[in-house]
Design a protein around this motif. Structure first.
Motif: not given
Length: 189
Positions: A44-45, A54-56, A119-120, A125-126
């Motif tokens: 999840g986020v 953050l992504t997990v 990171p999201v 940033e991407a």
């Protein structure tokens, strides 16, 4: 050579897990209930203290165990696949933990572990990511970034040359002439 690349095909191919479940059961996936759409705490986020996310994606038990230990919750390692009502409680505990530090502090703390946390990113940033730049995924025209490049690569072939978008009104006269407007009508406009 002919290459058929469809954006629709690419997006549909990302539905592997959900489409497979649907085809096997006939049940439509529900947002927030399926394991990979928010139903599992291990995938999840989560929002950090600075409001960034953050992504997990700790689907494998070893990744989940490493994350639980790093968060000071080793007792949760055995509950990775707990029933849905317990998943919400576990996710709430993870959220409380992630809310204690900034996104970047968590990334630095978890980076040496195999915990599957990332990171999201914002769009900026991407697009600035070193791997995105290395792969040439930011198209440039006249040394100015203009958008995403094509993800399709051919061995030994270079992409088509790009040119800048026209300026405001740059081609108005030509377009109107093609539409049968006279020079006088174009001038009057």
């Amino acid at each position: 050579r002919f290459v058929d690349v469809s954006m629709l095909d690419g997006v549909v191919s990302w539905l592997t897990v959900h489409a497979g479940a649907y085809l096997a059961t006939g049940e439509e996936p529900e947002r927030g209930r399926m394991p990979l759409s928010g139903g599992s705490a291990c995938y999840g986020v989560y929002r950090a203290a600075d409001g960034r996310n953050l992504t997990v994606a700790a689907i494998e038990p070893r990744f989940w165990s490493a994350l639980c230990s790093a968060l000071g919750m080793p007792e949760l390692a055995g509950e990775q696949f707990a029933p849905p009502d317990r998943q919400r409680e576990i996710a709430d505990r993870l959220q409380q933990a992630f809310a204690t530090r900034s996104r970047d502090e968590w990334l630095a703390a978890l980076e040496p572990l195999e915990a599957c946390v990332g990171p999201v990113n914002t769009i900026g940033e991407a697009l600035g990511d070193p791997q995105v730049r290395h792969r040439g995924m930011v198209a440039e025209v006249d040394d100015r970034a203009v958008g995403p490049a094509s993800p399709v690569r051919f061995d030994g072939a270079s992409g088509a040359a790009s040119r800048p978008a026209p300026g405001l009104g740059e081609h108005t006269a030509e377009v109107l002439a093609e539409a049968s407007f006279s020079d006088r009508e174009v001038a009057a406009l």
